[in-house]
Design a protein around this motif. Structure first.
Motif, mmCIF file in Angstrom:
data_model
loop_
_atom_site.group_PDB
_atom_site.id
_atom_site.type_symbol
_atom_site.label_atom_id
_atom_site.label_comp_id
_atom_site.label_asym_id
_atom_site.label_seq_id
_atom_site.Cartn_x
_atom_site.Cartn_y
_atom_site.Cartn_z
ATOM 1 N N ASN A 116 -20.143 22.400 -57.736
ATOM 2 C CA ASN A 116 -19.070 21.514 -57.273
ATOM 3 C C ASN A 116 -17.864 22.314 -56.773
ATOM 4 O O ASN A 116 -16.717 21.922 -56.938
ATOM 5 C CB ASN A 116 -18.652 20.553 -58.389
ATOM 6 N N ASN A 117 -18.132 23.462 -56.159
ATOM 7 C CA ASN A 117 -17.100 24.326 -55.569
ATOM 8 C C ASN A 117 -16.066 24.807 -56.586
ATOM 9 O O ASN A 117 -14.900 24.962 -56.269
ATOM 10 C CB ASN A 117 -16.379 23.607 -54.421
ATOM 11 N N THR A 118 -16.478 25.029 -57.802
ATOM 12 C CA THR A 118 -15.558 25.543 -58.824
ATOM 13 C C THR A 118 -16.134 26.835 -59.385
ATOM 14 O O THR A 118 -17.217 27.279 -59.008
ATOM 15 C CB THR A 118 -15.372 24.540 -59.972
ATOM 16 N N SER A 119 -15.420 27.434 -60.301
ATOM 17 C CA SER A 119 -15.909 28.667 -60.918
ATOM 18 C C SER A 119 -16.907 28.397 -62.032
ATOM 19 O O SER A 119 -17.386 29.331 -62.678
ATOM 20 C CB SER A 119 -14.722 29.466 -61.475
ATOM 21 N N SER A 120 -17.215 27.146 -62.299
ATOM 22 C CA SER A 120 -18.191 26.804 -63.325
ATOM 23 C C SER A 120 -19.571 26.686 -62.690
ATOM 24 O O SER A 120 -19.823 25.776 -61.902
ATOM 25 C CB SER A 120 -17.817 25.479 -64.006
ATOM 26 N N LEU A 121 -20.461 27.625 -63.023
ATOM 27 C CA LEU A 121 -21.795 27.649 -62.437
ATOM 28 C C LEU A 121 -22.818 27.209 -63.466
ATOM 29 O O LEU A 121 -22.812 27.687 -64.601
ATOM 30 C CB LEU A 121 -22.130 29.060 -61.944
ATOM 31 N N THR A 122 -23.705 26.313 -63.069
ATOM 32 C CA THR A 122 -24.716 25.803 -63.991
ATOM 33 C C THR A 122 -26.091 25.931 -63.361
ATOM 34 O O THR A 122 -26.231 26.264 -62.197
ATOM 35 C CB THR A 122 -24.453 24.331 -64.335
ATOM 36 N N GLY A 123 -27.109 25.613 -64.138
ATOM 37 C CA GLY A 123 -28.473 25.620 -63.635
ATOM 38 C C GLY A 123 -29.404 26.372 -64.552
ATOM 39 O O GLY A 123 -28.988 27.110 -65.445
ATOM 40 N N THR A 124 -30.711 26.174 -64.337
ATOM 41 C CA THR A 124 -31.749 26.847 -65.112
ATOM 42 C C THR A 124 -32.301 28.010 -64.308
ATOM 43 O O THR A 124 -32.799 27.822 -63.185
ATOM 44 C CB THR A 124 -32.887 25.866 -65.451
ATOM 45 N N ALA A 125 -32.209 29.221 -64.853
ATOM 46 C CA ALA A 125 -32.646 30.415 -64.127
ATOM 47 C C ALA A 125 -34.157 30.434 -63.970
ATOM 48 O O ALA A 125 -34.900 30.013 -64.850
ATOM 49 C CB ALA A 125 -32.179 31.669 -64.864
ATOM 50 N N ILE A 126 -34.601 30.941 -62.821
ATOM 51 C CA ILE A 126 -36.021 31.095 -62.522
ATOM 52 C C ILE A 126 -36.336 32.583 -62.464
ATOM 53 O O ILE A 126 -35.634 33.348 -61.791
ATOM 54 C CB ILE A 126 -36.371 30.423 -61.184
ATOM 55 N N SER A 127 -37.361 32.990 -63.175
ATOM 56 C CA SER A 127 -37.728 34.413 -63.204
ATOM 57 C C SER A 127 -38.283 34.850 -61.853
ATOM 58 O O SER A 127 -39.124 34.178 -61.259
ATOM 59 C CB SER A 127 -38.773 34.667 -64.294
ATOM 60 N N LEU A 128 -37.797 36.000 -61.386
ATOM 61 C CA LEU A 128 -38.269 36.578 -60.137
ATOM 62 C C LEU A 128 -38.924 37.925 -60.411
ATOM 63 O O LEU A 128 -38.476 38.674 -61.268
ATOM 64 C CB LEU A 128 -37.103 36.762 -59.161
ATOM 65 N N SER A 129 -39.958 38.232 -59.660
ATOM 66 C CA SER A 129 -40.580 39.554 -59.730
ATOM 67 C C SER A 129 -40.193 40.336 -58.481
ATOM 68 O O SER A 129 -39.617 39.792 -57.532
ATOM 69 C CB SER A 129 -42.098 39.418 -59.820
ATOM 70 N N ASP A 130 -40.515 41.629 -58.467
ATOM 71 C CA ASP A 130 -40.169 42.459 -57.315
ATOM 72 C C ASP A 130 -40.780 41.926 -56.027
ATOM 73 O O ASP A 130 -40.195 42.039 -54.951
ATOM 74 C CB ASP A 130 -40.635 43.900 -57.548
ATOM 75 N N GLY A 131 -41.963 41.319 -56.128
ATOM 76 C CA GLY A 131 -42.631 40.803 -54.943
ATOM 77 C C GLY A 131 -41.977 39.558 -54.366
ATOM 78 O O GLY A 131 -42.272 39.176 -53.225
ATOM 79 N N ASP A 132 -41.079 38.923 -55.127
ATOM 80 C CA ASP A 132 -40.410 37.708 -54.655
ATOM 81 C C ASP A 132 -39.150 38.018 -53.847
ATOM 82 O O ASP A 132 -38.580 37.113 -53.229
ATOM 83 C CB ASP A 132 -40.022 36.812 -55.838
ATOM 84 N N VAL A 133 -38.678 39.269 -53.892
ATOM 85 C CA VAL A 133 -37.401 39.634 -53.279
ATOM 86 C C VAL A 133 -37.591 40.834 -52.356
ATOM 87 O O VAL A 133 -38.258 41.811 -52.714
ATOM 88 C CB VAL A 133 -36.348 39.991 -54.355
ATOM 89 N N SER A 134 -37.008 40.748 -51.166
ATOM 90 C CA SER A 134 -37.029 41.885 -50.249
ATOM 91 C C SER A 134 -35.747 41.883 -49.432
ATOM 92 O O SER A 134 -35.049 40.870 -49.336
ATOM 93 C CB SER A 134 -38.248 41.817 -49.323
ATOM 94 N N PHE A 135 -35.422 43.044 -48.842
ATOM 95 C CA PHE A 135 -34.239 43.161 -48.004
ATOM 96 C C PHE A 135 -34.599 43.993 -46.791
ATOM 97 O O PHE A 135 -35.089 45.115 -46.915
ATOM 98 C CB PHE A 135 -33.093 43.814 -48.791
ATOM 99 N N ASN A 136 -34.404 43.431 -45.585
ATOM 100 C CA ASN A 136 -34.821 44.108 -44.361
ATOM 101 C C ASN A 136 -33.676 44.801 -43.636
ATOM 102 O O ASN A 136 -33.806 45.170 -42.466
ATOM 103 C CB ASN A 136 -35.506 43.121 -43.418
ATOM 104 N N GLY A 137 -32.541 44.988 -44.316
ATOM 105 C CA GLY A 137 -31.385 45.609 -43.701
ATOM 106 C C GLY A 137 -30.375 44.617 -43.183
ATOM 107 O O GLY A 137 -29.215 44.958 -42.949
#
Length: 295
Positions: free
Chosen positions: A135-156
């Motif tokens: 809601n655009n505030t500093s209060s962040l909520t939610g349920t974290a989802i586990s990520l593995s190395d294969g789920d994340v990449s960066f192409n520059g």
């Protein structure tokens, strides 16, 4: 003459190939429309400063080099872990996005930190959340989802994340390591984020007059939180059912149905059309009665 004939033959082949291909709805870009942020650490001369600057600039289709959000960490001594977190949310009236949906976050200055948390002093972290709402505030909520190395990449240029479960927000963070953070420095610029849904793939069907058929999703996403909805029209219309398949009634003419993800705002994405072609009823046989003749 011969060249023209060959051109017509190739054109006919291309038309036949195109008409015979299975049709798919490929991922359409939908940009993040909401954000939230939090920060800690402002310890004066010998402390760590963490901040999020102009967070609203990373919402929507901002693609210019002068329009960005910046999360930063700077200081001489971190006596306890400090952090600055920016969360981009995909506003969705239908709930969470389906697993397998790819998120693309355009970043800059990401090489100064490790997005996978490998740096000893300042870590750059990526996380994905389900049922998030800031809601655009500093209060962040939610349920974290586990990520593995294969789920994340960066192409520059783009951080690409494909979560294995349903989600509706992604967080990019800078975190100091407490006493290890003797020179906790780093910054990341974020320009925008969007998602692309995996394609919905189905086959058109052909049936005989006054028959029904079962329409099915090819390689459906299996999740209790994500499903499919079947409609009578491309927009609006009547909801006929939910699930990875739909049993039509008995049909006497061609009918087109439409299917979409149940976890996505219907106003943001087009539906996949599935056509059932009904073969015409064969003509009634011409029966000729031959009278019984006696000889």
């Amino acid at each position: 003459m011969e060249k023209n004939r060959l051109r017509w033959i190739w054109a006919l082949v291309l038309v036949m190939l195109f008409c015979g291909m299975e049709r798919e709805v490929y991922g359409q870009r939908v940009y993040a429309t909401n954000y939230g942020f939090s920060e800690s650490g402002n310890g004066g001369l010998f402390g760590v400063h963490a901040y999020v600057k102009n967070p609203e600039n990373a919402v929507g289709t901002n693609s210019t080099n002068s329009n960005y959000c910046e999360i930063s960490m700077s200081g001489l001594l971190a006596l306890s872990p400090k952090h600055s977190v920016y969360q981009l949310e995909f506003s969705n009236s239908e709930g969470n996005l389906p697993a397998g949906t790819s998120i693309f976050v355009r970043l800059d200055n990401a090489t100064s930190v490790s997005l996978l948390g490998l740096a000893l002093v300042t870590k750059g972290l990526v996380s994905v959340y389900k049922d998030a709402a800031s809601n655009n505030t500093s209060s962040l909520t939610g349920t974290a989802i586990s990520l593995s190395d294969g789920d994340v990449s960066f192409n520059g240029e783009y951080l690409v994340v494909t979560p294995p479960a349903c989600f509706n927000a992604i967080r990019v963070s800078l975190v100091s390591d407490g006493l290890l953070g003797l020179l906790a420095t780093g910054s990341i610029k974020i320009y925008h984020a969007y998602f692309e849904l995996p394609a919905i793939s189905t086959d058109n069907e052909e049936i005989c007059h006054n028959e029904s058929t079962l329409l099915s999703i090819s390689n459906p996403i299996s999740s209790s939180d994500c499903n499919y909805r079947w409609y009578t029209q491309a927009t609006g219309g009547t909801l006929l059912g939910t699930g990875t398949s739909f049993l039509t009634p008995k049909l006497t003419h061609n009918v087109t149905y439409y299917v979409a993800y149940s976890g996505v705002d219907p106003a943001k994405l087009s539906r996949k059309a599935v056509t059932v072609t009904v073969k015409p009823r064969p003509p009634a046989p011409n029966i000729i009665l031959i009278p019984n003749s006696q000889y």
